[in-house]
Design an enzyme around this catalytic site. Structure first.
Site, PDB file in Angstrom:
ATOM      1  N   ASN A  58       0.093  -0.614  58.928  1.00  0.00           N
ATOM      2  CA  ASN A  58       0.013  -1.293  60.227  1.00  0.00           C
ATOM      3  C   ASN A  58      -0.025  -0.342  61.409  1.00  0.00           C
ATOM      4  O   ASN A  58      -0.504  -0.698  62.478  1.00  0.00           O
ATOM      5  CB  ASN A  58       1.151  -2.306  60.365  1.00  0.00           C
ATOM      6  N   SER A  91       6.607  -5.838  57.737  1.00  0.00           N
ATOM      7  CA  SER A  91       5.369  -5.100  57.961  1.00  0.00           C
ATOM      8  C   SER A  91       5.539  -4.007  59.006  1.00  0.00           C
ATOM      9  O   SER A  91       4.742  -3.065  59.038  1.00  0.00           O
ATOM     10  CB  SER A  91       4.247  -6.053  58.366  1.00  0.00           C
ATOM     11  N   GLU A 110       2.846  -1.233  49.610  1.00  0.00           N
ATOM     12  CA  GLU A 110       3.388  -0.061  50.304  1.00  0.00           C
ATOM     13  C   GLU A 110       4.895  -0.008  50.052  1.00  0.00           C
ATOM     14  O   GLU A 110       5.601  -0.966  50.355  1.00  0.00           O
ATOM     15  CB  GLU A 110       3.090  -0.247  51.800  1.00  0.00           C
ATOM     16  N   HIS A 114       6.173  -3.677  50.722  1.00  0.00           N
ATOM     17  CA  HIS A 114       5.271  -4.331  51.673  1.00  0.00           C
ATOM     18  C   HIS A 114       3.990  -4.762  50.958  1.00  0.00           C
ATOM     19  O   HIS A 114       3.085  -3.959  50.742  1.00  0.00           O
ATOM     20  CB  HIS A 114       4.976  -3.358  52.828  1.00  0.00           C
TER      21      HIS A 114
HETATM   22  N1  CAA Z   1      -5.312 -16.730  45.397  1.00  0.00           N
HETATM   23  C1  CAA Z   1      -6.192 -16.524  44.399  1.00  0.00           C
HETATM   24  N2  CAA Z   1      -7.449 -16.099  44.603  1.00  0.00           N
HETATM   25  C2  CAA Z   1      -7.821 -15.898  45.884  1.00  0.00           C
HETATM   26  C3  CAA Z   1      -6.970 -16.099  46.974  1.00  0.00           C
HETATM   27  C4  CAA Z   1      -5.644 -16.535  46.687  1.00  0.00           C
HETATM   28  N3  CAA Z   1      -4.732 -16.744  47.639  1.00  0.00           N
HETATM   29  N4  CAA Z   1      -7.633 -15.790  48.117  1.00  0.00           N
HETATM   30  C5  CAA Z   1      -8.869 -15.405  47.753  1.00  0.00           C
HETATM   31  N5  CAA Z   1      -8.984 -15.469  46.408  1.00  0.00           N
HETATM   32  C6  CAA Z   1     -10.115 -15.078  45.601  1.00  0.00           C
HETATM   33  C7  CAA Z   1     -11.258 -16.060  45.677  1.00  0.00           C
HETATM   34  O1  CAA Z   1     -11.106 -17.096  44.733  1.00  0.00           O
HETATM   35  C8  CAA Z   1     -12.447 -15.184  45.369  1.00  0.00           C
HETATM   36  O2  CAA Z   1     -12.601 -14.964  43.985  1.00  0.00           O
HETATM   37  P1  CAA Z   1     -14.046 -14.638  43.362  1.00  0.00           P
HETATM   38  O3  CAA Z   1     -14.595 -13.467  44.127  1.00  0.00           O
HETATM   39  O4  CAA Z   1     -13.766 -14.317  41.946  1.00  0.00           O
HETATM   40  O5  CAA Z   1     -14.827 -15.896  43.577  1.00  0.00           O
HETATM   41  C9  CAA Z   1     -12.068 -13.838  45.970  1.00  0.00           C
HETATM   42  O6  CAA Z   1     -10.646 -13.856  46.115  1.00  0.00           O
HETATM   43  C10 CAA Z   1     -12.717 -13.641  47.300  1.00  0.00           C
HETATM   44  O7  CAA Z   1     -12.387 -14.745  48.136  1.00  0.00           O
HETATM   45  P2  CAA Z   1     -13.444 -15.533  49.012  1.00  0.00           P
HETATM   46  O8  CAA Z   1     -14.767 -15.592  48.305  1.00  0.00           O
HETATM   47  O9  CAA Z   1     -12.805 -16.814  49.431  1.00  0.00           O
HETATM   48  O10 CAA Z   1     -13.571 -14.727  50.343  1.00  0.00           O
HETATM   49  P3  CAA Z   1     -13.832 -13.192  50.582  1.00  0.00           P
HETATM   50  O11 CAA Z   1     -14.831 -12.656  49.633  1.00  0.00           O
HETATM   51  O12 CAA Z   1     -14.017 -13.054  52.040  1.00  0.00           O
HETATM   52  O13 CAA Z   1     -12.437 -12.520  50.211  1.00  0.00           O
HETATM   53  C11 CAA Z   1     -10.377 -11.706  50.952  1.00  0.00           C
HETATM   54  C12 CAA Z   1     -11.271 -12.914  50.825  1.00  0.00           C
HETATM   55  C13 CAA Z   1      -9.884 -11.310  49.556  1.00  0.00           C
HETATM   56  C14 CAA Z   1      -9.195 -12.117  51.802  1.00  0.00           C
HETATM   57  C15 CAA Z   1     -11.212 -10.517  51.555  1.00  0.00           C
HETATM   58  O14 CAA Z   1     -11.910 -10.965  52.677  1.00  0.00           O
HETATM   59  C16 CAA Z   1     -10.352  -9.364  51.949  1.00  0.00           C
HETATM   60  O15 CAA Z   1      -9.979  -8.547  51.120  1.00  0.00           O
HETATM   61  N6  CAA Z   1     -10.046  -9.281  53.261  1.00  0.00           N
HETATM   62  C17 CAA Z   1      -9.195  -8.238  53.793  1.00  0.00           C
HETATM   63  C18 CAA Z   1      -7.777  -8.663  53.563  1.00  0.00           C
HETATM   64  C19 CAA Z   1      -6.803  -7.644  54.095  1.00  0.00           C
HETATM   65  O16 CAA Z   1      -7.129  -6.625  54.699  1.00  0.00           O
HETATM   66  N7  CAA Z   1      -5.514  -7.923  53.854  1.00  0.00           N
HETATM   67  C20 CAA Z   1      -4.468  -7.094  54.359  1.00  0.00           C
HETATM   68  C21 CAA Z   1      -4.047  -7.640  55.669  1.00  0.00           C
HETATM   69  S1  CAA Z   1      -2.788  -6.666  56.368  1.00  0.00           S
HETATM   70  C22 CAA Z   1      -1.414  -7.197  55.609  1.00  0.00           C
HETATM   71  O17 CAA Z   1      -1.370  -8.087  54.817  1.00  0.00           O
HETATM   72  C23 CAA Z   1      -0.203  -6.466  55.953  1.00  0.00           C
HETATM   73  C24 CAA Z   1       0.479  -6.833  57.204  1.00  0.00           C
HETATM   74  O18 CAA Z   1       1.622  -6.400  57.286  1.00  0.00           O
HETATM   75  C25 CAA Z   1      -0.064  -7.608  58.304  1.00  0.00           C
END
Ligand code: CAA
Length: 285
Positions: A193, A122, A155, A143
């Protein structure tokens, strides 16, 4: 072998959150996957994570095949040599340059010279990782975002020596597994990031300095800017140890405007790493 369609076997190194997510989306796209971690316990935990994610996706009709069919394309192992016949290996071990360089040096000796070696790092330098191999032109950053099965983007990061055909291949592979891509030069934090980490650290400081409660820091950013998670809940989701590692790399490379928040360091020192330990800035049941 520069066409994603020519890929048959994908190796994944690391069965943690990112590694098992990558293994899952590759198998869902039809590739045969071998996922390796150092302990059988970690491999099994990764496979369980894949099972539960596939079940969730199947329950809402998001899969074209039965979860068991997809799962049958994924083998778990603790032996890196089992990745020998992979056409593409994606590394997703801890964010430690020395560890990643060791993995790449080992892979270079094991995997066919034509294979592409990708890193899910990352924030670390693709070029520094690639230089541990004798094939830096075939090393690229892929990424993925967390949670891998849900997030739409990947990415693609271009190292100093990455071949243009390998960059194209990386875009093509990400698209094959259902993602859209963007490209970043090999500069600290890449696009995501570099921008996300100061945002999270500013959220932590705002809370720590009493600007608002932790709930309102998150609500303010969620409701005020229409992002799915505020900075504190996103930090908990990513893992505070991962956020601190990324912030420290950026701080070292880009200077004081990237200094990690004091409270982030204190939480990590206390072992409160976010969702995965049950407590970070918020408490999880
Ligand atoms: N596998 C399958 N499905 C999943 C899942 C997984 N691991 N995690 C979540 N889901 C699904 C849920 O089943 C749900 O489906 P439906 O809407 O059809 O019911 C949907 O995704 C949404 O999940 P939740 O209802 O549990 O919760 P939410 O609405 O808060 O969504 C989230 C969760 C998708 C994580 C959302 O909050 C989100 O997009 N958050 C931001 C995530 C983000 O920014 N990620 C990048 C981080 S930075 C990074 O990764 C890079 C780095 O280098 C650090």
């Amino acid at each position: 072998m520069d066409e994603p369609a020519d890929v048959e076997r994908v190796g994944v190194v690391g069965a943690g959150t990112m590694g098992h997510g990558i293994a899952q989306v590759a198998a869902t796209a039809g590739y045969d996957v071998t996922m390796r971690d150092v302990e059988r316990e970690y491999v099994d935990r990764g496979l369980e994570g894949i099972d539960s994610s596939l079940e969730r996706l199947a329950a809402k009709g998001a899969l074209d095949e039965e979860p068991a069919t997809i799962r049958s394309r994924i083998a778990g192992t603790t032996d890196l040599a089992d990745l020998a016949d992979a056409d593409l290996v994606v590394e997703a071990v801890i964010e430690d340059l020395a560890v990643k360089r060791d993995v790449f040096a080992d892979l270079d000796g094991i995997v066919d010279g034509d294979a592409v070696l990708a890193t899910n790092t990352s924030t670390l330098s693709i070029t520094e990782i690639a230089s541990a191999t004798g094939r830096p032109e075939r090393v690229v950053g892929l990424h993925f975002m967390n949670p891998v099965p849900v997030m739409d983007g990947v990415e693609v990061v271009v190292g100093e020596r990455t071949d243009a055909a390998v960059v194209e291949f990386a875009h093509g592979f990400a698209e094959e597994v259902g993602k859209e891509t963007w490209e970043s030069d090999d500069k600290p934090g890449f696009v995501t990031n570099r921008i996300l980490m100061p945002w999270i650290n500013e959220g932590i400081r705002a809370y720590d300095e009493g600007v608002a409660t932790r709930e309102d820091v998150d609500r303010g950013m969620r409701l005020g800017t229409n992002v799915p998670m505020g900075p504190l809940e996103l930090a908990d989701h990513i893992g505070l140890d991962v956020v601190l590692d990324a912030s420290e790399t950026l701080h070292e490379e880009l200077g004081d405007r990237y200094k990690p928040a004091y409270l982030l360091k204190r939480k990590v020192a206390a072992g409160d790493l976010g969702k995965k330990t049950g407590e970070g800035f918020h408490v999880y049941e």
